[in-house]
Motif scaffolding. Structure first.
Motif, PDB file in Angstrom:
ATOM      1  N   HIS A   1     -18.757  -9.104 -27.982  1.00 18.48           N
ATOM      2  CA  HIS A   1     -18.931  -9.690 -26.648  1.00 18.48           C
ATOM      3  C   HIS A   1     -19.867 -10.916 -26.661  1.00 18.48           C
ATOM      4  O   HIS A   1     -19.575 -11.937 -26.025  1.00 18.48           O
TER       5      HIS A   1
ATOM      6  N   HIS B   1     -19.598 -15.003 -25.510  1.00 19.22           N
ATOM      7  CA  HIS B   1     -20.475 -15.847 -24.693  1.00 19.22           C
ATOM      8  C   HIS B   1     -20.886 -17.109 -25.448  1.00 19.22           C
ATOM      9  O   HIS B   1     -20.958 -18.189 -24.867  1.00 19.22           O
TER      10      HIS B   1
ATOM     11  N   ALA C   1     -27.834 -12.882 -20.022  1.00 21.79           N
ATOM     12  CA  ALA C   1     -26.880 -12.191 -19.153  1.00 21.79           C
ATOM     13  C   ALA C   1     -27.563 -10.985 -18.524  1.00 21.79           C
ATOM     14  O   ALA C   1     -28.789 -10.857 -18.567  1.00 21.79           O
TER      15      ALA C   1
ATOM     16  N   ASP D   1     -18.802 -12.852 -17.404  1.00 22.39           N
ATOM     17  CA  ASP D   1     -17.814 -12.208 -18.278  1.00 22.39           C
ATOM     18  C   ASP D   1     -16.381 -12.630 -17.944  1.00 22.39           C
ATOM     19  O   ASP D   1     -15.983 -12.657 -16.782  1.00 22.39           O
TER      20      ASP D   1
END
Ligand code: KG4
Ligand code: ZN
Length: 344
Positions: A115, A119, A140, A309
């Motif tokens: 993940h 980003h 985040a 996201d």
């Protein structure tokens, strides 16, 4: 691995169920995000069980919409990419199992993507996205960390928050002021009308030569100041609320950027990329651009749409891995925690 068509990417690590179709050159053909904000907002945070159930209900529709927006069928795809971690295990499982079944039925390779890597490379198709090496800050709701991204070596983790993430600090401040979750953008808006000098909040680890953050003390300092002002004013005036927001926002942004530019100095890297939901923040964006030249650093701000996201970022990270020949294909398991670029 050779790609013979666009990538379908699926992201379901937290509270957004997303699918995107991205061409081999990075052009986005479809970018669908089904946000669960309304489900979780009344609870003041994400309820994992609700999140996974809602992913289950929406993943097939989100993928079907992405295919129809792009005007392609599964057989046209070159590969399927999916987030394997980190995140909520129940949520990750829904996306990963759906992607596995879909890839198998369509006869396509399945690529696992971290993940955070998503980003970091969310803006990769932008003409101004820097060549590696660059320092990446991912700020985040669940992570706040610095990385050194190099195309000739695994991504190097440089440091992270010891406690709360920056987005978490924003969300907790918003909650204390009575705003719904997630509250980062609300604090951002209120702060724009406030005086950042009226309330000065502490910046943890400021004098330390480490690349770590800490935001939990800031939250406590904010609570103490808020209670003090409520005792003084009763119902807080709009100006006091705006000033409190401006003060806390200044502390968060300064902390984020001080360590990011320190990372650039320590590694002698002159490009800096900011991503993650907090990278939507107006002060973070303007301060990063203002301080870049002072530090001899070129700053790349991930376009706002791809800071929070989304699945297009997972596809961009997959395209980079394919270009570098570092693909994690088919045989991987979901992970609630995992290091970026670590073999799994
Ligand atoms: O990247 P993201 O969508 O999810 C995670 O991977 O965590 O980031 C969500 C976080 C939330 O904490 C939200 O409050 C914060 O990003 N956020 C902001 C802004 N927009 C979103 N924080 C500060 N200012 C903003 N404008
Ligand atoms: Zn994220």
């Amino acid at each position: 691995m050779q790609l013979s068509g666009p990538i379908l990417a699926i992201e379901s690590s937290c509270d957004d169920c997303a699918a995107a179709i991205v061409k081999e050159d990075g052009t986005i053909l479809a970018d669908v995000v089904d946000s669960q904000t309304r489900t979780h907002s009344p609870y003041g945070g994400i309820v994992p069980e609700h999140a996974s159930r809602q992913h289950l209900a929406s993943v097939a529709t989100v993928v079907a919409k992405a295919l129809s927006d792009a005007g392609i069928s599964p057989s046209d795809l070159g590969a399927v990419a999916v987030t394997y971690g980190p995140g909520l295990v129940g949520s990750l499982l829904v996306g990963a199992q759906f992607a596995r079944g879909f890839a198998s039925a369509a006869g396509k390779t399945l690529i696992g993507i971290h993940h955070i890597e998503g980003h970091l490379f969310a803006g990769r198709a932008h003409p101004e996205f820097p060549r590696e090496p660059f320092i990446g800050l991912v700020a985040a709701g669940g992570h706040t960390a610095l990385y050194l991204c190099r195309d000739d070596a695994p991504i190097t983790f440089l440091g992270e928050t010891r406690d709360d993430a920056a987005g978490e600090a924003y969300d907790k401040v918003a909650k204390m002021l009575g705003y719904p979750y997630p509250g980062g953008h609300i604090i951002d808006q209120l702060a724009q009308r406030g005086d950042p000098k009226r309330f000065v909040f502490p910046i943890a680890l400021k004098a330390w030569n480490t690349l770590e953050y800490s935001f939990s003390g800031l939250k406590t300092a904010f609570r103490i100041k808020l209670n003090e002002m409520r005792e003084k004013e009763g119902e807080l005036s709009e100006q006091t609320i705006a000033d409190l927001c401006a003060g806390v926002q200044t502390a968060i942004v300064q902390a984020l950027l001080d360590k990011a530019f320190l990372a650039c100095r320590q590694t002698q890297v002159s490009h800096f990329v900011i991503g993650g939901g907090v990278a939507c923040n107006s002060l973070l964006r303007s301060e990063a651009l203002r301080r870049g030249p002072e530090n001899d650093v070129r700053v790349f701000l991930t376009p706002k749409k791809h800071c929070t996201d989304n699945a297009a970022m997972i596809a961009q990270a997959a395209l980079r891995r394919i270009a570098l020949g570092r693909v994690l294909a088919d045989d991987f398991a979901v992970r609630s925690t995992s290091e970026v670029d670590a073999p799994i």
